[in-house]
Design a protein around this motif. Structure first.
Motif, PDB file in Angstrom:
ATOM      1  N   GLY A   1      -6.083  -4.289  -9.320  1.00 41.86           N
ATOM      2  CA  GLY A   1      -5.126  -3.403  -9.982  1.00 41.86           C
ATOM      3  C   GLY A   1      -5.078  -1.996  -9.432  1.00 41.86           C
ATOM      4  N   ASP A   2      -5.800  -1.714  -8.355  1.00 37.55           N
ATOM      5  CA  ASP A   2      -5.836  -0.371  -7.768  1.00 37.55           C
ATOM      6  C   ASP A   2      -4.533  -0.117  -6.995  1.00 37.55           C
ATOM      7  OD1 ASP A   2      -6.260   1.945  -6.280  1.00 37.55           O
ATOM      8  OD2 ASP A   2      -8.375   1.486  -5.886  1.00 37.55           O
ATOM      9  N   ARG A   3      -3.629   0.644  -7.599  1.00 35.13           N
ATOM     10  CA  ARG A   3      -2.314   0.879  -6.986  1.00 35.13           C
ATOM     11  C   ARG A   3      -2.426   1.637  -5.671  1.00 35.13           C
ATOM     12  NH1 ARG A   3       1.123   2.899 -12.321  1.00 35.13           N
ATOM     13  NH2 ARG A   3       0.281   1.323 -13.777  1.00 35.13           N
ATOM     14  N   ASP A   4      -3.288   2.628  -5.627  1.00 34.77           N
ATOM     15  CA  ASP A   4      -3.439   3.403  -4.396  1.00 34.77           C
ATOM     16  C   ASP A   4      -3.908   2.523  -3.244  1.00 34.77           C
ATOM     17  OD1 ASP A   4      -2.635   5.718  -5.644  1.00 34.77           O
ATOM     18  OD2 ASP A   4      -4.671   6.400  -6.084  1.00 34.77           O
ATOM     19  N   ALA A   5      -4.788   1.567  -3.549  1.00 37.81           N
ATOM     20  CA  ALA A   5      -5.262   0.650  -2.508  1.00 37.81           C
ATOM     21  C   ALA A   5      -4.114  -0.223  -1.995  1.00 37.81           C
ATOM     22  CB  ALA A   5      -6.390  -0.215  -3.048  1.00 37.81           C
ATOM     23  N   VAL A   6      -3.238  -0.645  -2.900  1.00 38.07           N
ATOM     24  CA  VAL A   6      -2.081  -1.443  -2.502  1.00 38.07           C
ATOM     25  C   VAL A   6      -1.149  -0.620  -1.613  1.00 38.07           C
ATOM     26  CG1 VAL A   6      -0.042  -2.687  -3.324  1.00 38.07           C
ATOM     27  CG2 VAL A   6      -2.227  -2.909  -4.546  1.00 38.07           C
ATOM     28  N   VAL A   7      -0.913   0.622  -2.000  1.00 39.19           N
ATOM     29  CA  VAL A   7      -0.065   1.506  -1.190  1.00 39.19           C
ATOM     30  C   VAL A   7      -0.664   1.671   0.201  1.00 39.19           C
ATOM     31  CG1 VAL A   7       0.749   3.885  -0.918  1.00 39.19           C
ATOM     32  CG2 VAL A   7       0.953   2.732  -3.138  1.00 39.19           C
ATOM     33  N   ARG A   8      -1.955   1.908   0.277  1.00 42.01           N
ATOM     34  CA  ARG A   8      -2.597   2.095   1.583  1.00 42.01           C
ATOM     35  C   ARG A   8      -2.469   0.843   2.448  1.00 42.01           C
ATOM     36  NH1 ARG A   8      -6.541   4.682  -1.667  1.00 42.01           N
ATOM     37  NH2 ARG A   8      -7.869   2.819  -1.617  1.00 42.01           N
ATOM     38  N   ARG A   9      -2.621  -0.327   1.817  1.00 36.10           N
ATOM     39  CA  ARG A   9      -2.547  -1.581   2.578  1.00 36.10           C
ATOM     40  C   ARG A   9      -1.149  -1.816   3.120  1.00 36.10           C
ATOM     41  NH1 ARG A   9      -4.636  -7.593   0.533  1.00 36.10           N
ATOM     42  NH2 ARG A   9      -3.871  -8.750   2.359  1.00 36.10           N
ATOM     43  N   ILE A  10      -0.135  -1.664   2.276  1.00 38.35           N
ATOM     44  CA  ILE A  10       1.241  -1.894   2.736  1.00 38.35           C
ATOM     45  C   ILE A  10       1.650  -0.828   3.749  1.00 38.35           C
ATOM     46  CG2 ILE A  10       3.656  -2.012   2.023  1.00 38.35           C
ATOM     47  CD1 ILE A  10       2.710  -3.198  -0.632  1.00 38.35           C
ATOM     48  N   HIS A  11       1.233   0.399   3.527  1.00 38.97           N
ATOM     49  CA  HIS A  11       1.517   1.491   4.468  1.00 38.97           C
ATOM     50  C   HIS A  11       0.948   1.155   5.846  1.00 38.97           C
ATOM     51  CE1 HIS A  11       0.308   5.704   5.992  1.00 38.97           C
ATOM     52  NE2 HIS A  11       1.591   5.555   6.242  1.00 38.97           N
ATOM     53  N   ARG A  12      -0.269   0.656   5.862  1.00 39.55           N
ATOM     54  CA  ARG A  12      -0.891   0.307   7.146  1.00 39.55           C
ATOM     55  C   ARG A  12      -0.146  -0.851   7.809  1.00 39.55           C
ATOM     56  NH1 ARG A  12      -5.298  -1.308   5.313  1.00 39.55           N
ATOM     57  NH2 ARG A  12      -5.015  -3.561   5.596  1.00 39.55           N
ATOM     58  N   GLU A  13       0.142  -1.894   7.032  1.00 43.13           N
ATOM     59  CA  GLU A  13       0.752  -3.093   7.596  1.00 43.13           C
ATOM     60  C   GLU A  13       2.187  -2.870   8.041  1.00 43.13           C
ATOM     61  OE1 GLU A  13      -1.826  -6.286   4.875  1.00 43.13           O
ATOM     62  OE2 GLU A  13       0.306  -5.966   4.482  1.00 43.13           O
ATOM     63  N   ASP A  14       2.965  -2.153   7.227  1.00 42.99           N
ATOM     64  CA  ASP A  14       4.407  -2.039   7.477  1.00 42.99           C
ATOM     65  C   ASP A  14       4.806  -0.760   8.214  1.00 42.99           C
ATOM     66  OD1 ASP A  14       4.450  -4.346   6.049  1.00 42.99           O
ATOM     67  OD2 ASP A  14       5.802  -3.652   4.472  1.00 42.99           O
ATOM     68  N   TYR A  15       3.916   0.229   8.213  1.00 41.68           N
ATOM     69  CA  TYR A  15       4.303   1.518   8.796  1.00 41.68           C
ATOM     70  C   TYR A  15       3.449   1.881  10.007  1.00 41.68           C
ATOM     71  CZ  TYR A  15       6.467   6.159   8.684  1.00 41.68           C
ATOM     72  OH  TYR A  15       7.195   7.274   8.998  1.00 41.68           O
ATOM     73  N   LEU A  16       2.129   1.834   9.841  1.00 44.35           N
ATOM     74  CA  LEU A  16       1.233   2.276  10.910  1.00 44.35           C
ATOM     75  C   LEU A  16       1.052   1.217  11.995  1.00 44.35           C
ATOM     76  CD1 LEU A  16      -1.501   4.032   8.754  1.00 44.35           C
ATOM     77  CD2 LEU A  16       0.462   5.080   9.901  1.00 44.35           C
ATOM     78  N   ASP A  17       0.871  -0.043  11.588  1.00 48.56           N
ATOM     79  CA  ASP A  17       0.578  -1.092  12.563  1.00 48.56           C
ATOM     80  C   ASP A  17       1.802  -1.563  13.337  1.00 48.56           C
ATOM     81  OD1 ASP A  17      -2.009  -0.940  11.716  1.00 48.56           O
ATOM     82  OD2 ASP A  17      -2.014  -2.842  10.612  1.00 48.56           O
ATOM     83  N   THR A  18       2.970  -1.529  12.707  1.00 45.97           N
ATOM     84  CA  THR A  18       4.160  -2.090  13.357  1.00 45.97           C
ATOM     85  C   THR A  18       5.143  -1.044  13.858  1.00 45.97           C
ATOM     86  OG1 THR A  18       5.488  -2.207  11.326  1.00 45.97           O
ATOM     87  CG2 THR A  18       3.998  -4.058  11.782  1.00 45.97           C
ATOM     88  N   ALA A  19       5.116   0.157  13.276  1.00 38.47           N
ATOM     89  CA  ALA A  19       6.077   1.215  13.623  1.00 38.47           C
ATOM     90  C   ALA A  19       7.521   0.735  13.484  1.00 38.47           C
ATOM     91  CB  ALA A  19       5.831   1.738  15.044  1.00 38.47           C
ATOM     92  N   ALA A  20       7.749  -0.195  12.544  1.00 37.50           N
ATOM     93  CA  ALA A  20       9.097  -0.749  12.374  1.00 37.50           C
ATOM     94  C   ALA A  20       9.941   0.066  11.410  1.00 37.50           C
ATOM     95  CB  ALA A  20       9.018  -2.187  11.885  1.00 37.50           C
TER      96      ALA A  20
END
Length: 297
Positions: A255-274
Motif C-alpha cells: 500500500g506504499d503509494r510513494d513506492a509505487v510512484v517510484r517504481r512506475i517512474h523508473r520503469e516508464d520514464y527513467l528506463d525507457t525515456a519514452a
C-alpha cells in the motif's frame, strides 16, 4: 493515420503554434481558438493567428479544455494582446482559476519552461497574472461560430473535474485535451485519470458513440480515419490495464503509494525515456493517478 498537429487539418480547422503545444483554430464566420498551451507559446500563437486571420482582432473566443498550465498558460497573453477576446471554459475551470493556489501552481510550472525558451519571447510579457472565464460552459452546450462549423461541449471529467471536449459534427472532429490520454514516443496510450479513475472511464464510454474522422490530441498528434475511429476504445482498454498495474504494485508494496510512484517512474520514464512530458509535471500527474486508484476514486 497519425500525423503531427500542424497546419491545415480539415476545412476551416488549423493547428497552430507547433505540435508540442498545439492550439486549434476554427475559422467560421467568427474565428475561435481551442486551448492556449504554456505561457511561452503566446507569441507563437499570435504570429500564426496573424498569418491565418490577417488581423488577430478577428478572434473572438478562446475555449479551454481544462485549467492546467499547459492548456491555459498563454491565455492571459492572448487576452492582453487581442482586444475583446473572451475566454470560455467549464464553470469548474472558472472556479479553479479564481483560486490563488491554482494560479501560483500554474506560474510555478510555467517558470520552469519559460527559462528554457526565453530566447523565443524576448522582452514580451508572457506572465500568467490571472485569467477570468467570461463564458462558463455546461455539458451539451452548443456554440455556433457560423460557416456550418457549430460545435458541442462534452463534459469529460476524470483527467480534471473541469475537463471538456469539443465535437464539431460537420468535420467529425473531436478536440480532446487530455480526457482521452496521451501518446508516448512509442505511440503507447498513457491514461491521465488525475482527478478520478471512475469519472475518466465514464467519460471515455460517453465518447465511444461519436462518429469520428479526426481526433486532435493535446500534444503532438492528430489522428485521422481508422486511427481516429478506433482510438477511444483503445484508450479505454489501456486505462483499465494501467489501473490493474497500479493495483498490483500497491499490493506488492504493502500500500506504499510513494513506492509505487517510484517504481512506475523508473520503469516508464527513467528506463525507457519514452514519455514526452517534462519530469516535474509527469511526477505530479503520476502521484495523482496512484492516489485515485488507491482511494477508489
Amino acid at each position: 493515420m497519425i500525423i503531427e498537429s500542424r497546419g491545415l487539418l480539415a476545412d476551416g480547422l488549423h493547428a497552430i503554434g507547433g505540435p508540442h503545444l498545439p492550439a486549434y483554430l476554427l475559422i467560421g464566420e467568427t474565428p475561435v481558438l481551442f486551448d492556449a498551451g504554456m505561457t511561452f507559446m503566446g507569441p507563437a500563437y499570435r504570429k500564426d493567428l496573424q498569418a491565418l486571420l490577417g488581423d488577430v482582432g478577428k478572434l473572438c473566443c478562446l475555449y479551454l479544455t481544462h485549467a492546467h498550465f499547459d492548456h491555459c498558460g498563454a491565455g492571459p497573453y492572448l487576452k492582453r494582446n487581442i482586444p475583446g477576446l473572451k475566454i470560455g471554459a467549464h464553470r469548474l475551470a472558472a472556479e479553479t482559476l479564481r483560486k490563488t493556489s491554482a494560479v501560483e501552481l500554474i506560474r510555478s510550472l510555467s517558470r520552469d519552461c519559460e527559462e528554457l525558451y526565453r530566447d523565443r519571447v524576448g522582452r514580451e510579457d508572457i506572465s500568467f497574472d490571472s485569467l477570468d472565464v467570461d463564458i462558463p460552459l455546461e455539458d451539451e452546450a452548443e456554440v455556433d461560430p457560423g460557416g456550418g462549423l457549430a460545435f458541442r461541449v462534452i463534459a469529460t471529467p476524470g483527467h480534471t473535474r473541469d475537463s471538456v471536449c469539443y465535437y464539431i459534427p460537420r468535420l467529425k472532429a473531436l478536440i480532446t485535451g487530455e480526457a482521452v490520454g496521451v501518446f508516448d514516443r512509442n505511440f503507447t496510450i498513457q491514461p491521465e485519470f488525475l482527478a478520478s479513475y471512475r469519472d475518466y472511464v465514464a467519460s471515455l464510454e460517453k465518447l465511444l458513440p461519436l462518429d469520428l474522422d479526426l481526433i486532435m490530441m493535446s500534444h503532438y498528434y492528430t489522428l485521422t480515419g481508422e486511427d481516429a475511429r478506433g482510438y477511444v476504445a483503445r484508450s479505454l482498454e489501456r486505462t483499465k490495464v494501467f489501473r490493474e498495474r497500479i493495483e498490483r504494485y500497491l499490493d506488492a508494496c504493502g500500500g506504499d503509494r510513494d513506492a509505487v510512484v517510484r517504481r512506475i517512474h523508473r520503469e516508464d520514464y527513467l528506463d525507457t525515456a519514452a514519455n514526452l512530458q517534462e519530469e516535474r509535471p509527469y511526477l505530479i500527474n503520476l502521484q495523482a493517478k496512484v492516489r485515485a486508484v488507491a482511494e477508489g476514486k
